[in-house]
Design a protein around this motif. Structure first.
Motif, PDB file in Angstrom:
ATOM      1  N   ALA A 185      57.924  42.591  46.161  1.00 35.92           N
ATOM      2  CA  ALA A 185      56.539  43.024  46.386  1.00 35.92           C
ATOM      3  C   ALA A 185      56.356  44.478  45.945  1.00 35.92           C
ATOM      4  N   ARG A 186      57.301  45.309  46.298  1.00 38.84           N
ATOM      5  CA  ARG A 186      57.220  46.741  45.932  1.00 38.84           C
ATOM      6  C   ARG A 186      57.224  46.891  44.410  1.00 38.84           C
ATOM      7  N   LYS A 187      58.080  46.148  43.719  1.00 39.57           N
ATOM      8  CA  LYS A 187      58.143  46.219  42.259  1.00 39.57           C
ATOM      9  C   LYS A 187      56.832  45.757  41.627  1.00 39.57           C
ATOM     10  N   LEU A 188      56.246  44.693  42.177  1.00 38.65           N
ATOM     11  CA  LEU A 188      54.983  44.185  41.653  1.00 38.65           C
ATOM     12  C   LEU A 188      53.851  45.181  41.862  1.00 38.65           C
ATOM     13  N   VAL A 189      53.794  45.764  43.050  1.00 40.98           N
ATOM     14  CA  VAL A 189      52.741  46.744  43.372  1.00 40.98           C
ATOM     15  C   VAL A 189      52.858  47.959  42.456  1.00 40.98           C
ATOM     16  N   LEU A 190      54.076  48.452  42.266  1.00 42.65           N
ATOM     17  CA  LEU A 190      54.294  49.617  41.401  1.00 42.65           C
ATOM     18  C   LEU A 190      53.944  49.293  39.949  1.00 42.65           C
ATOM     19  N   PHE A 191      54.310  48.096  39.515  1.00 50.58           N
ATOM     20  CA  PHE A 191      53.999  47.678  38.147  1.00 50.58           C
ATOM     21  C   PHE A 191      52.494  47.628  37.924  1.00 50.58           C
ATOM     22  N   LEU A 192      51.771  46.964  38.830  1.00 51.59           N
ATOM     23  CA  LEU A 192      50.322  46.832  38.698  1.00 51.59           C
ATOM     24  C   LEU A 192      49.628  48.187  38.787  1.00 51.59           C
ATOM     25  N   ASP A 193      50.114  49.022  39.682  1.00 50.00           N
ATOM     26  CA  ASP A 193      49.520  50.345  39.854  1.00 50.00           C
ATOM     27  C   ASP A 193      49.664  51.171  38.569  1.00 50.00           C
ATOM     28  N   GLU A 194      50.839  51.110  37.964  1.00 49.34           N
ATOM     29  CA  GLU A 194      51.074  51.857  36.726  1.00 49.34           C
ATOM     30  C   GLU A 194      50.285  51.265  35.565  1.00 49.34           C
ATOM     31  N   ALA A 195      50.294  49.939  35.459  1.00 48.01           N
ATOM     32  CA  ALA A 195      49.621  49.275  34.342  1.00 48.01           C
ATOM     33  C   ALA A 195      48.106  49.486  34.367  1.00 48.01           C
ATOM     34  N   PHE A 196      47.516  49.544  35.574  1.00 49.09           N
ATOM     35  CA  PHE A 196      46.069  49.690  35.704  1.00 49.09           C
ATOM     36  C   PHE A 196      45.659  51.101  36.100  1.00 49.09           C
ATOM     37  N   ASN A 197      46.564  52.035  35.895  1.00 52.02           N
ATOM     38  CA  ASN A 197      46.256  53.446  36.160  1.00 52.02           C
ATOM     39  C   ASN A 197      45.745  53.681  37.589  1.00 52.02           C
ATOM     40  N   GLY A 198      46.291  52.910  38.530  1.00 48.77           N
ATOM     41  CA  GLY A 198      45.931  53.106  39.933  1.00 48.77           C
ATOM     42  C   GLY A 198      44.560  52.591  40.318  1.00 48.77           C
ATOM     43  N   ASP A 199      43.892  51.844  39.436  1.00 49.60           N
ATOM     44  CA  ASP A 199      42.546  51.332  39.708  1.00 49.60           C
ATOM     45  C   ASP A 199      42.661  50.068  40.579  1.00 49.60           C
ATOM     46  N   LYS A 200      42.532  50.231  41.903  1.00 52.15           N
ATOM     47  CA  LYS A 200      42.704  49.119  42.845  1.00 52.15           C
ATOM     48  C   LYS A 200      41.684  48.004  42.619  1.00 52.15           C
ATOM     49  N   GLU A 201      40.448  48.394  42.318  1.00 54.60           N
ATOM     50  CA  GLU A 201      39.397  47.395  42.103  1.00 54.60           C
ATOM     51  C   GLU A 201      39.709  46.534  40.882  1.00 54.60           C
ATOM     52  N   LEU A 202      40.205  47.176  39.823  1.00 55.40           N
ATOM     53  CA  LEU A 202      40.540  46.439  38.614  1.00 55.40           C
ATOM     54  C   LEU A 202      41.749  45.533  38.847  1.00 55.40           C
ATOM     55  N   ILE A 203      42.695  46.000  39.651  1.00 56.57           N
ATOM     56  CA  ILE A 203      43.855  45.169  39.999  1.00 56.57           C
ATOM     57  C   ILE A 203      43.389  43.907  40.716  1.00 56.57           C
ATOM     58  N   GLU A 204      42.429  44.067  41.644  1.00 59.66           N
ATOM     59  CA  GLU A 204      41.896  42.926  42.379  1.00 59.66           C
ATOM     60  C   GLU A 204      41.212  41.928  41.435  1.00 59.66           C
ATOM     61  N   LYS A 205      40.456  42.466  40.483  1.00 64.10           N
ATOM     62  CA  LYS A 205      39.758  41.595  39.530  1.00 64.10           C
ATOM     63  C   LYS A 205      40.758  40.855  38.642  1.00 64.10           C
ATOM     64  N   TYR A 206      41.787  41.563  38.213  1.00 63.01           N
ATOM     65  CA  TYR A 206      42.822  40.940  37.380  1.00 63.01           C
ATOM     66  C   TYR A 206      43.511  39.810  38.141  1.00 63.01           C
ATOM     67  N   TRP A 207      43.855  40.100  39.406  1.00 64.38           N
ATOM     68  CA  TRP A 207      44.593  39.098  40.181  1.00 64.38           C
ATOM     69  C   TRP A 207      43.714  37.890  40.496  1.00 64.38           C
ATOM     70  N   ARG A 208      42.425  38.149  40.694  1.00 59.55           N
ATOM     71  CA  ARG A 208      41.499  37.035  40.930  1.00 59.55           C
ATOM     72  C   ARG A 208      41.412  36.145  39.686  1.00 59.55           C
ATOM     73  N   LEU A 209      41.373  36.772  38.522  1.00 56.53           N
ATOM     74  CA  LEU A 209      41.358  36.014  37.273  1.00 56.53           C
ATOM     75  C   LEU A 209      42.659  35.231  37.100  1.00 56.53           C
ATOM     76  N   GLN A 210      43.767  35.867  37.459  1.00 61.51           N
ATOM     77  CA  GLN A 210      45.070  35.204  37.346  1.00 61.51           C
ATOM     78  C   GLN A 210      45.137  33.963  38.235  1.00 61.51           C
TER      79      GLN A 210
END
Length: 246
Positions: A185-210
C-alpha cells in the motif's frame, strides 16, 4: 581497369550481381573482352559506390536507375522518407506490442490471451474513441499529467506499476492490515503521489477510471478482486497515516 572478380571481392558482391547490373543497364563495364570477361574503370567504380549507397538507403534498383541516369532524385527521396517513416512507425508499434505482451505475462505469470487480443486488436478508430473519452473525463491540464508513460502498457517506463500490480495479484487474498499488504500500500501511494505530482483529486479520478472503465481510457485491465484488494489496503494505510498525524 579492374576485373569483375576483383570488383566483386572488393565490394562484397557476387559476380552474378554485377552481371545483373549490366543486364538492366544500371552499371555497364567500360570494357568487355572478347572472352566476355568484364572490366571496370575508376568511373565505373564510382557509379557502383553510388549504387551501393542508394541501396543501403533502401532504394529499389529501378529508383537507383532513375536517380543516377535521369537525375530524378527529389521526388524519389521524398517518397523514400515517407516509406521509412511508415516502417519506423510500424516497428515502434511492434516494439510496444511485444513489450505489452511481456508486461501482461509478467503480471499474470502466463499469457492472458484475452487481454493480449484486447490491446493488439485495437484499431485507429478505437484509439480515437479513447482520446475522446479521456477528453470528457479529464481537463486539458489533467490530461497533460495523466499522459505519463508510467501508466501506459507497452511503455518501458510503466514497469514500476506493472511490478506493483503483479505483487497485488500474488497476494490479493492477504489480510489488508498485514505487513505485506501495508508495505505494498505504501509503495502504491508513493508511486501515485509522485506520478500525479501530489494531485489527490486527479489520483481519485484516475483510480475511478481504472475501476469503472479501464478499456475506455486505454488503461491496464486488472481483475476485479485485485482492484478490491488494492482499495482495501490503501484505505487501511490512509486511515493509519491519518491517525499517526493526529
Amino acid at each position: 581497369m579492374y576485373s569483375i572478380g576483383k570488383v566483386a571481392k572488393e565490394f562484397n558482391l557476387t559476380v552474378r550481381t554485377l552481371r545483373y547490373y549490366d543486364e538492366i543497364d544500371l552499371l555497364t563495364p567500360s570494357r568487355i573482352a572478347d572472352s566476355g570477361y568484364r572490366y571496370y574503370s575508376k568511373e565505373d567504380i564510382l557509379v557502383l559506390q553510388r549504387v551501393i549507397a542508394l541501396k543501403k538507403l533502401g532504394f529499389q534498383l529501378e529508383q537507383v536507375k532513375s536517380i543516377l541516369n535521369e537525375n530524378d532524385w527529389e521526388d524519389i527521396f521524398e517518397e523514400q522518407l515517407i516509406i521509412i517513416a511508415k516502417e519506423k512507425a510500424h516497428l515502434d508499434y511492434l516494439e510496444k506490442m511485444l513489450r505489452l505482451t511481456q508486461q501482461l505475462s509478467f503480471i499474470e505469470q502466463d499469457i492472458n490471451w484475452t487481454n493480449l487480443f484486447h490491446y493488439i486488436g485495437q484499431t485507429e478508430e478505437d484509439q480515437v474513441k479513447q482520446m475522446a473519452y479521456l477528453k470528457e473525463f479529464f481537463s486539458e491540464k489533467e490530461r497533460e499529467v495523466f499522459n505519463n508513460p508510467l501508466f501506459h502498457m507497452g511503455e518501458k517506463e510503466s514497469m514500476e506499476i506493472i511490478y506493483l500490480l503483479r505483487i497485488a495479484r500474488e497476494q490479493k487474498y492477504e489480510n489488508p492490515s498485514s505487513m505485506k499488504s501495508q508495505t505494498l500500500a505504501r509503495k502504491l501511494v508513493l508511486f501515485l503521489d509522485e506520478a500525479f505530482n501530489g494531485d489527490k483529486e486527479l489520483i481519485e479520478k484516475y483510480w475511478r477510471l481504472q475501476k469503472e472503465a479501464p478499456e475506455k481510457g486505454g488503461l491496464i485491465l486488472v481483475e476485479e478482486n485485485v482492484i478490491e484488494y488494492i482499495d482495501k489496503i490503501i484505505d487501511f494505510y490512509e486511515v493509519n497515516e491519518f491517525k499517526n498525524e493526529e
